[in-house]
Design an enzyme around this catalytic site. Structure first.
Site, short mmCIF file in Angstrom:
data_model
loop_
_atom_site.label_atom_id
_atom_site.label_comp_id
_atom_site.label_asym_id
_atom_site.label_seq_id
_atom_site.Cartn_x
_atom_site.Cartn_y
_atom_site.Cartn_z
N SER A 66 0.85 -1.19 0.00
CA SER A 66 0.00 0.00 0.00
C SER A 66 0.89 1.24 0.00
O SER A 66 1.65 1.45 -0.95
CB SER A 66 -0.95 -0.07 1.21
N ASP B 61 -9.11 -4.50 -6.16
CA ASP B 61 -8.79 -3.86 -4.88
C ASP B 61 -9.40 -2.45 -4.86
O ASP B 61 -9.07 -1.62 -5.71
CB ASP B 61 -7.26 -3.79 -4.75
N HIS C 106 -7.37 -6.08 -0.60
CA HIS C 106 -6.19 -5.23 -0.50
C HIS C 106 -5.09 -6.01 0.21
O HIS C 106 -5.28 -6.50 1.31
CB HIS C 106 -6.56 -3.98 0.31
#
Length: 495
Positions: A213, A426, A455
């Site tokens: 991320s 995602d 995710h």
């Protein structure tokens, strides 16, 4: 052309105009070797015979003035479990954010990595500046962010919109009141230089990274600043090369698509959840819950807390059953225990996370104007009158007390090929980001987990195709000849 297509086209053009990465800086003198010892209680102990140890690395507050004030960055290490011949160096890991503490991540993420990677690398966790035990940020009340119950985070009508903007201004003022002296220095560029200091302190020639991320954005920033010292990097669930506010807008609209998928999935299991036999009926049930909590919060759990719970659940399909059960429990008996998170939103760790998140996002580049914020909310509400705006964190940058001089440079043609990983659906880091960032990293490859809606992919989804491809890259430097598509699990079952 649709609004979403227009926005993506605009962002693609903007990404192409990112400033060129600065020239490779001269290698700094090696800092003192870290003194490793016991870790704080927040760091779990790995299973024997593995061990975890912690240390601190001293870095300048402002890397452009290395002899000025200094801060300490907390690091953790789980040594490689293999033989010396198997060792490939150190692998830094970052769990995301910005604002996420990485000190325990060396243990928790390493436990999920393929055994071959665990045998080959010392796994290094670290708290980026502003987080955890690395000069933790404190923005006080943050404009009422931690109020319980908080204000409705979706403003409807002129009065609510004025109050919404006022709360963003108050958040910026609160951060300036307590952290004014660090506002220019908690940027991703400064954190990337801290990473290089960790590399140097450990005596390593290159930085290897598993960045998830926000960690992918951090890895791309490192590659821009230090392309010749960039080692093997797996960038998982990729943040695109856009201003943070633009990213937040795209995410908010991806969440609408994900929520529609959740409604349809819940309806497909109507016998289990009894929320409705079709997606429209489930949506009506969902809105009854939100409307009810807006009118009458339950023990401080109102619309803001509800939207945070939805935001969290939509990002991982294994949380969908809990969300659907929570909706049903409220409609049956008015309870919110199933929806309420285990950790309080106003806990010390959460307060540090939220403060560090804004400090970094607003230091990384220009913020939006207040007029644009409202225009984008109007546009999103035209797509769906009831959006989830929880992730619109960079909106407060409209009122920030420090204006960055430039955007964060990402990627470099001089960096070696990196490996990007993305889930096809995602909603937290939409796959468009990985496709755009790859253009700034020539020779890099993208692994896509098709038919997946979560995710976090590598050493997270349990997909052999993804995990073996990434492990081969980390251990042998094997870069796939083309992009890789792996078969995903599809929508989840129910428990």
């Amino acid at each position: 052309m649709s609004r979403r297509t227009t926005l993506l086209a605009t962002l693609t053009a903007a990404a192409a105009l990112l400033p060129a990465a600065p020239a490779q800086p001269a290698a700094p003198l090696r800092p003192p070797v870290p003194h490793f010892g016991a870790c704080p209680d927040s760091v779990p102990k790995p299973a024997a015979p593995d061990r975890v140890e912690c240390a601190r690395v001293s870095v300048p507050l402002d890397w452009s003035h290395p002899r000025g004030p200094r801060i300490e960055v907390a690091i953790s290490r789980v040594p490689a479990s293999g033989t010396p011949a198997e060792r490939r160096g150190v692998l830094l890991v970052n769990p995301g954010g910005p604002g996420g503490s990485g000190l325990p991540y060396a243990v928790t993420k390493r436990a999920k990595l393929p055994e071959s990677v665990r045998r080959s690398y010392d796994v290094i966790g670290f708290d980026p500046r502003g987080t955890g035990r690395s000069a933790p940020a404190d923005c006080g009340p943050m404009g009422g962010l931690f109020d319980s119950p908080g204000a409705d985070p979706v403003p409807v009508g002129p009065a609510a919109e004025r109050a919404y903007l006022a709360s963003l201004r108050a958040m910026a003022d609160d951060c300036a009141a307590r952290e004014r002296h660090v506002l220019p220095y908690f940027s991703t560029e400064q954190i990337a230089q801290d990473m290089d200091a960790i590399r140097a302190a450990l005596g390593e020639p290159a930085t290897n990274l598993l960045g998830v991320s926000y960690g992918s954005y951090l890895g791309a920033a490192y590659a821009a600043r230090f392309p010749q010292r960039t080692g093997r990097m797996v960038l998982d669930s990729v943040v695109g090369p856009w201003d943070w506010y633009d990213f937040d807008v795209l995410q908010s609209r991806a969440l609408l698509r994900q929520r529609d998928t959740f409604f349809a999935w819940t309806a497909a299991h109507a016998d289990r959840f009894t929320l409705g036999a079709d997606a429209a009926a489930v949506r009506r049930a969902y809105l009854r819950v939100r409307d009810g909590l807006t009118a009458h919060p339950v023990a401080g759990f109102g619309p803001a807390a509800f939207d945070r719970a939805v935001y969290r659940a939509l990002g991982r399909t294994e949380r969908w059953t809990g969300l659907a059960d929570g909706l049903g429990a409220y409609l049956r008996d008015g309870t919110v225990d199933t929806l309420r998170p285990a950790s309080a939103f106003d806990s010390p760790d959460s307060r540090t996370y939220e403060a560090a998140n804004r400090l970094t996002k607003c230091a990384d580049g220009p913020g939006p104007t207040p007029q644009r914020i409202l225009a984008d909310i109007h546009e999103t509400r035209r797509a769906d009158p009831h959006p989830v705006l929880t992730g619109m964190e960079a909106s407060t940058c409209a009122y920030w007390h420090h204006r960055p001089a430039h955007r964060t440079p990402l990627g470099s043609p001089d960096a070696p090929p990196l490996l990007l990983v993305a889930s096809a659906h995602d909603p937290v880091t939409p796959i468009e980001g990985a496709r755009q960032l790859r253009h700034l990293l020539p020779g890099s490859r993208l692994i896509t987990l098709d038919d997946d809606y979560s995710h976090g992919v590598f050493a997270s989804r349990g997909n052999t195709c993804v995990d073996q491809t990434a492990a081969a890259y980390l251990i042998d430097g094997t870069v796939p000849t083309t992009d890789v598509h792996c078969t995903g699990p599809g929508l989840p079952g129910v428990s």
